[in-house]
Motif scaffolding. Structure first.
Motif, PDB file in Angstrom:
ATOM      1  N   THR A  98       0.817  -1.221   0.000  1.00  0.00           N
ATOM      2  CA  THR A  98       0.000   0.000   0.000  1.00  0.00           C
ATOM      3  C   THR A  98       0.846   1.264   0.000  1.00  0.00           C
ATOM      4  O   THR A  98       0.337   2.353  -0.266  1.00  0.00           O
ATOM      5  N   HIS A  99       2.139   1.148   0.247  1.00  0.00           N
ATOM      6  CA  HIS A  99       3.025   2.309   0.082  1.00  0.00           C
ATOM      7  C   HIS A  99       3.232   2.647  -1.389  1.00  0.00           C
ATOM      8  O   HIS A  99       3.720   3.732  -1.732  1.00  0.00           O
ATOM      9  N   ASP A 100       2.882   1.725  -2.302  1.00  0.00           N
ATOM     10  CA  ASP A 100       2.949   1.905  -3.759  1.00  0.00           C
ATOM     11  C   ASP A 100       4.326   2.356  -4.234  1.00  0.00           C
ATOM     12  O   ASP A 100       4.456   3.141  -5.178  1.00  0.00           O
ATOM     13  N   GLY A 101       5.353   1.857  -3.560  1.00  0.00           N
ATOM     14  CA  GLY A 101       6.718   2.162  -3.980  1.00  0.00           C
ATOM     15  C   GLY A 101       7.273   3.455  -3.425  1.00  0.00           C
ATOM     16  O   GLY A 101       8.415   3.822  -3.734  1.00  0.00           O
ATOM     17  N   SER A 102       6.524   4.149  -2.588  1.00  0.00           N
ATOM     18  CA  SER A 102       6.980   5.416  -2.013  1.00  0.00           C
ATOM     19  C   SER A 102       7.622   5.167  -0.652  1.00  0.00           C
ATOM     20  O   SER A 102       6.952   4.719   0.286  1.00  0.00           O
TER      21      SER A 102
ATOM     22  N   LEU B 183       5.978   7.323   2.041  1.00  0.00           N
ATOM     23  CA  LEU B 183       4.690   6.789   2.488  1.00  0.00           C
ATOM     24  C   LEU B 183       4.902   5.581   3.407  1.00  0.00           C
ATOM     25  O   LEU B 183       4.170   5.405   4.395  1.00  0.00           O
ATOM     26  N   ALA B 184       5.903   4.765   3.116  1.00  0.00           N
ATOM     27  CA  ALA B 184       6.198   3.630   3.978  1.00  0.00           C
ATOM     28  C   ALA B 184       6.554   4.104   5.387  1.00  0.00           C
ATOM     29  O   ALA B 184       6.115   3.515   6.385  1.00  0.00           O
ATOM     30  N   HIS B 185       7.309   5.176   5.492  1.00  0.00           N
ATOM     31  CA  HIS B 185       7.637   5.743   6.811  1.00  0.00           C
ATOM     32  C   HIS B 185       6.391   6.322   7.484  1.00  0.00           C
ATOM     33  O   HIS B 185       6.225   6.211   8.703  1.00  0.00           O
ATOM     34  N   ALA B 186       5.512   6.924   6.695  1.00  0.00           N
ATOM     35  CA  ALA B 186       4.271   7.468   7.261  1.00  0.00           C
ATOM     36  C   ALA B 186       3.421   6.350   7.855  1.00  0.00           C
ATOM     37  O   ALA B 186       2.776   6.532   8.904  1.00  0.00           O
ATOM     38  N   PHE B 187       3.413   5.197   7.205  1.00  0.00           N
ATOM     39  CA  PHE B 187       2.689   4.053   7.750  1.00  0.00           C
ATOM     40  C   PHE B 187       3.241   3.649   9.109  1.00  0.00           C
ATOM     41  O   PHE B 187       2.480   3.310  10.026  1.00  0.00           O
TER      42      PHE B 187
ATOM     43  N   ARG C 288       9.195  -1.817  -9.162  1.00  0.00           N
ATOM     44  CA  ARG C 288       8.847  -0.511  -8.588  1.00  0.00           C
ATOM     45  C   ARG C 288       8.622  -0.598  -7.076  1.00  0.00           C
ATOM     46  O   ARG C 288       8.744   0.398  -6.354  1.00  0.00           O
ATOM     47  N   MET C 289       8.277  -1.791  -6.576  1.00  0.00           N
ATOM     48  CA  MET C 289       8.056  -1.960  -5.133  1.00  0.00           C
ATOM     49  C   MET C 289       9.357  -2.152  -4.357  1.00  0.00           C
ATOM     50  O   MET C 289       9.354  -2.193  -3.123  1.00  0.00           O
TER      51      MET C 289
ATOM     52  N   GLY D 283      16.650   1.853   7.133  1.00  0.00           N
ATOM     53  CA  GLY D 283      16.013   3.048   7.703  1.00  0.00           C
ATOM     54  C   GLY D 283      14.601   2.761   8.196  1.00  0.00           C
ATOM     55  O   GLY D 283      14.188   3.270   9.245  1.00  0.00           O
ATOM     56  N   LEU D 284      13.862   1.945   7.459  1.00  0.00           N
ATOM     57  CA  LEU D 284      12.514   1.572   7.890  1.00  0.00           C
ATOM     58  C   LEU D 284      12.565   0.760   9.186  1.00  0.00           C
ATOM     59  O   LEU D 284      11.762   0.986  10.101  1.00  0.00           O
TER      60      LEU D 284
END
Length: 352
Positions: A25-29, A32-36, A82-83, A92-93
């Motif tokens: 669901t981060h769609d490769g961003s 956005l992954a950090h926001a999750f 892309r993922m 970092g995540l």
């Protein structure tokens, strides 16, 4: 930041670990992954889970779409490309998750992905349904000490048993998750009955990897003793991606976590019914009934059933003694609408 004490998180008796699954669901961003991670931590979950894809190590240009959803990727292989995140990005995540108090989990979809994740450190491995029979992958990740969450969505019971046996042979703690690989999964196919079956058959903790898109299946699983609850999470139902219909929002995740913790408290404190009644004696007196007169009666009147009724509060003669009062004589006049007391009655047995 080092891995957390995953054993305590995922196999703690009487406590269910709640995992927020980001999936794709981060769609490769990366942002956005950090926001999750921040949103899942704010919701009170125990862990965040990702999926680690390395297209060249897991896929081919012939891999079909499960659902053709992408507006920019011509092939499934291109989508997996892309993922991908770099090893630095994954590190970092993981660090961000641990800074927020979350265990960091990912599902590797190739041995190369296991190697990458092993270098940065995971708090637990999640084996996706399609990888349960990927024995080389299981053997590779078993060289790490992290516990394993084993998804069951595409496996037979025998295949699950073989994987559990294989992982235990390497000394790894295993939790088997009931999973139905439908997105979203309808209630009649969630399979809550399998929690008890897996627990008995495999002798290990069990849990639910839920794709229903609501919190109800998860709460039911907690009442049935689930040790792990994994749910797909979205920041909004308006987000893009194939996992969104099977996801709950982070606000719903907060409700799921709160409900889980309340259920745990309920299960940890069985109630003794008689002791509870004694503890509520004051309330019991307010809401139960005692014996009273229907009408005013003079001194010397002999009580008949039509003279007696039951009224609140329960501080007078108890209601279950009503029939025993029939035939008793009043010592003095007693008005209606007042609770009858033993002192209102002449001593002795009924006169009938």
């Amino acid at each position: 930041m080092p891995p957390t004490d995953a054993q305590q998180i995922f196999q703690s008796p009487g406590r269910c670990a709640v995992i927020g699954e980001v999936a794709q669901t981060h769609d490769g961003s990366l942002g956005l992954a950090h926001a999750f991670i921040d949103a899942i931590a704010a919701a009170g979950a125990d862990a965040v889970k990702f999926q680690t894809h390395i297209a060249s190590a897991e896929s081919t240009i012939d891999e079909p779409w499960r659902v053709r959803f992408s507006l920019q990727d011509e092939t499934r292989y291109a989508y997996w490309r892309r993922m991908e995140f770099s090893e630095t990005a994954w590190a970092g995540l993981a660090a961000h998750a641990r800074e927020r108090g979350l265990a960091f989990i990912s599902s590797p979809f190739s041995i190369a992905a296991v190697d990458l994740l092993a270098r940065i450190g995971v708090d637990a491995w999640k084996i996706a349904s399609g990888e349960v029979t990927h024995h080389a992958l299981l053997d590779r990740l078993a060289r790490t000490p992290a516990p394993v969450l084993l998804s069951s969505g595409l496996s037979t019971v025998d295949e699950l048993g073989a994987a559990v046996h294989r992982l235990r042979g390497h000394g790894l703690p295993v939790t088997v998750l009931q999973t139905t690989s439908e997105y979203p999964c309808p209630p009649e196919r969630v399979g809550l009955n399998l929690l008890a079956e897996y627990r008995e058959r495999f002798g290990c903790p069990v849990g639910l990897s839920d794709h229903s898109g609501a919190i109800y299946a998860g709460l039911a699983a907690v009442t049935l003793g689930a040790a792990v609850l994994e749910v797909h999470v979205t920041l909004s139902r308006e987000m893009f991606g194939p996992d969104v219909p099977a996801s709950i929002t982070t606000a719903e995740l907060r409700s799921l976590v709160d409900g889980t913790r309340q259920i745990e408290r309920m299960l940890a404190h069985p109630v003794d019914k008689d002791a509870a009644a004694a503890r509520l004696a004051g309330m019991r007196a307010l809401f139960t009934r005692s014996i009273a007169l229907v009408e005013d009666l003079p001194a010397g009147a002999i009580l008949a059933s039509e003279h007696l009724t039951l009224k609140k509060p329960g501080t007078g003669l108890p209601a279950d003694g009503l029939s025993a009062l029939v035939g008793r004589r009043l010592r003095h006049a007693v008005p209606a609408h007042r609770l009858l007391q033993e002192s209102d009655l002449e001593p002795g047995a009924a006169l009938v």
